[in-house]
Design a protein around this motif. Sequence first.
Motif, PDB file in Angstrom:
ATOM      1  N   ASP A  59       0.749  -1.241  -0.179  1.00 28.71           N
ATOM      2  CA  ASP A  59       0.031  -0.091   0.066  1.00 28.71           C
ATOM      3  C   ASP A  59       0.826   1.240  -0.086  1.00 28.71           C
ATOM      4  O   ASP A  59       1.567   1.309   1.034  1.00 28.71           O
ATOM      5  N   ALA A  72      -0.417  12.449   5.700  1.00 24.56           N
ATOM      6  CA  ALA A  72      -0.289  11.275   6.228  1.00 24.56           C
ATOM      7  C   ALA A  72      -0.484  11.217   7.793  1.00 24.56           C
ATOM      8  O   ALA A  72       0.671  12.186   8.267  1.00 24.56           O
ATOM      9  N   THR A  73      -1.308  10.715   8.379  1.00 27.72           N
ATOM     10  CA  THR A  73      -1.454  10.703   9.766  1.00 27.72           C
ATOM     11  C   THR A  73      -0.801   9.384  10.479  1.00 27.72           C
ATOM     12  O   THR A  73      -0.696   9.402  11.618  1.00 27.72           O
ATOM     13  N   ARG A 128       1.634   5.385   9.368  1.00 31.48           N
ATOM     14  CA  ARG A 128       1.706   4.354   8.355  1.00 31.48           C
ATOM     15  C   ARG A 128       2.107   3.036   9.326  1.00 31.48           C
ATOM     16  O   ARG A 128       2.573   3.111  10.567  1.00 31.48           O
ATOM     17  N   SER A 129       1.983   1.757   8.504  1.00 34.60           N
ATOM     18  CA  SER A 129       2.234   0.497   9.164  1.00 34.60           C
ATOM     19  C   SER A 129       3.335  -0.394   8.397  1.00 34.60           C
ATOM     20  O   SER A 129       3.213   0.007   6.853  1.00 34.60           O
ATOM     21  N   SER A 184       3.404   0.354  13.884  1.00 30.26           N
ATOM     22  CA  SER A 184       2.632   1.436  13.214  1.00 30.26           C
ATOM     23  C   SER A 184       2.869   2.748  13.915  1.00 30.26           C
ATOM     24  O   SER A 184       3.415   2.520  15.363  1.00 30.26           O
ATOM     25  N   ASN A 216       3.251   7.237  13.617  1.00 34.20           N
ATOM     26  CA  ASN A 216       2.716   8.464  12.759  1.00 34.20           C
ATOM     27  C   ASN A 216       4.052   8.843  11.573  1.00 34.20           C
ATOM     28  O   ASN A 216       3.645   9.503  10.602  1.00 34.20           O
ATOM     29  N   GLU A 262       0.292  -0.023   5.153  1.00 34.43           N
ATOM     30  CA  GLU A 262      -0.495   0.854   4.926  1.00 34.43           C
ATOM     31  C   GLU A 262      -0.302   2.109   5.285  1.00 34.43           C
ATOM     32  O   GLU A 262       0.618   2.457   6.023  1.00 34.43           O
ATOM     33  N   ARG A 297      -2.170   5.996   6.380  1.00 36.18           N
ATOM     34  CA  ARG A 297      -3.599   6.639   6.712  1.00 36.18           C
ATOM     35  C   ARG A 297      -3.653   7.841   6.453  1.00 36.18           C
ATOM     36  O   ARG A 297      -2.640   8.778   6.722  1.00 36.18           O
ATOM     37  N   TYR A 298      -4.736   8.423   5.920  1.00 40.80           N
ATOM     38  CA  TYR A 298      -5.137   9.636   5.778  1.00 40.80           C
ATOM     39  C   TYR A 298      -6.487   9.875   6.327  1.00 40.80           C
ATOM     40  O   TYR A 298      -7.549   9.154   6.066  1.00 40.80           O
ATOM     41  N   ARG A 339      -9.658   9.154   3.540  1.00 46.40           N
ATOM     42  CA  ARG A 339      -8.847   8.470   2.393  1.00 46.40           C
ATOM     43  C   ARG A 339     -10.005   7.648   1.797  1.00 46.40           C
ATOM     44  O   ARG A 339     -10.233   7.746   0.239  1.00 46.40           O
ATOM     45  N   THR A 340     -11.144   7.120   2.307  1.00 53.17           N
ATOM     46  CA  THR A 340     -12.061   6.277   1.557  1.00 53.17           C
ATOM     47  C   THR A 340     -13.159   7.150   0.828  1.00 53.17           C
ATOM     48  O   THR A 340     -13.764   6.529  -0.121  1.00 53.17           O
TER      49      THR A 340
END
Length: 255
Positions: free
Chosen positions: A61, A106-107, A109-110, A188, A190, A242, A244-245, A248-249
């Motif tokens: 991702d 981005a808030t 990441r994994s 995970s 930030n 991953e 994350r934002y 995003r969806t």
Amino acid sequence: MTERRYVLELAYRGTAYSGWQRQPNALSVEETIDSALSTILGVPIKLVGCGRTDAGVHASDYVAHFDYAGTLPPRLLPRLNRYLPEDIALYQLAEADDRFHARFSATGRSYEYRISPRKDPFRVDTVTWLPAFGSLDRDAMQAAAGLLLDYGEFAPFCKTNSDAFTMKCTMTESEWDFGAAELRYRVSANRFLRGMVRLIVGTCLQVGTDKLSLDRLKEVMDRQERLPRPLSAPAEGLFLTEVRYPGRTDWPTVS
């Protein structure tokens, strides 16, 4: 025409590349996609990625953005996928607000690191083979991973040539999944420092093989000093899984 900002969601197998970021004398994922976009759109395109990945590291991702003032041609995403090599796949193309930034918006990441107990010729570049798999002290490894959640700075897990402006990271997950067929470390935060995940995995393996004590690891973290004998796990086992934002969806798909 006014430029619009577009977001790409993609994945890549990093084996053949010097990492995401463009390099002067080596092929990168960024350069490969830039070239495909520029060829099809007929103007120079410069992608901005959500972050660096080291040479040989993979991403299941990944998110990048670019600006373009023209009208996107129909079926752009399928055309790009046909043009790109098989180790890069584009999944979604969406339009974003011009304030969106793939890296700075981005808030979280994994990452996931995968270790196999046996040599697997079909996964040579996507899992790390560890012959000592069965003799690892799994409780100690889990304790080492969990210990990191008590800290907000990670200088011991940053490469010495890093240009990071701060060592602060907010880590929200750090744990091992000890499956019978495979070990997986999940983490995970930030943000991550350069080389951080591979150094964490290497440290956990050192703890699991009794080459580093938990007390010494805690001392290093308390003092924020370099590890005595840092071990960076091989690149092939590492995946960015991953990014994350907010919202995003809700990104509107355009191709």
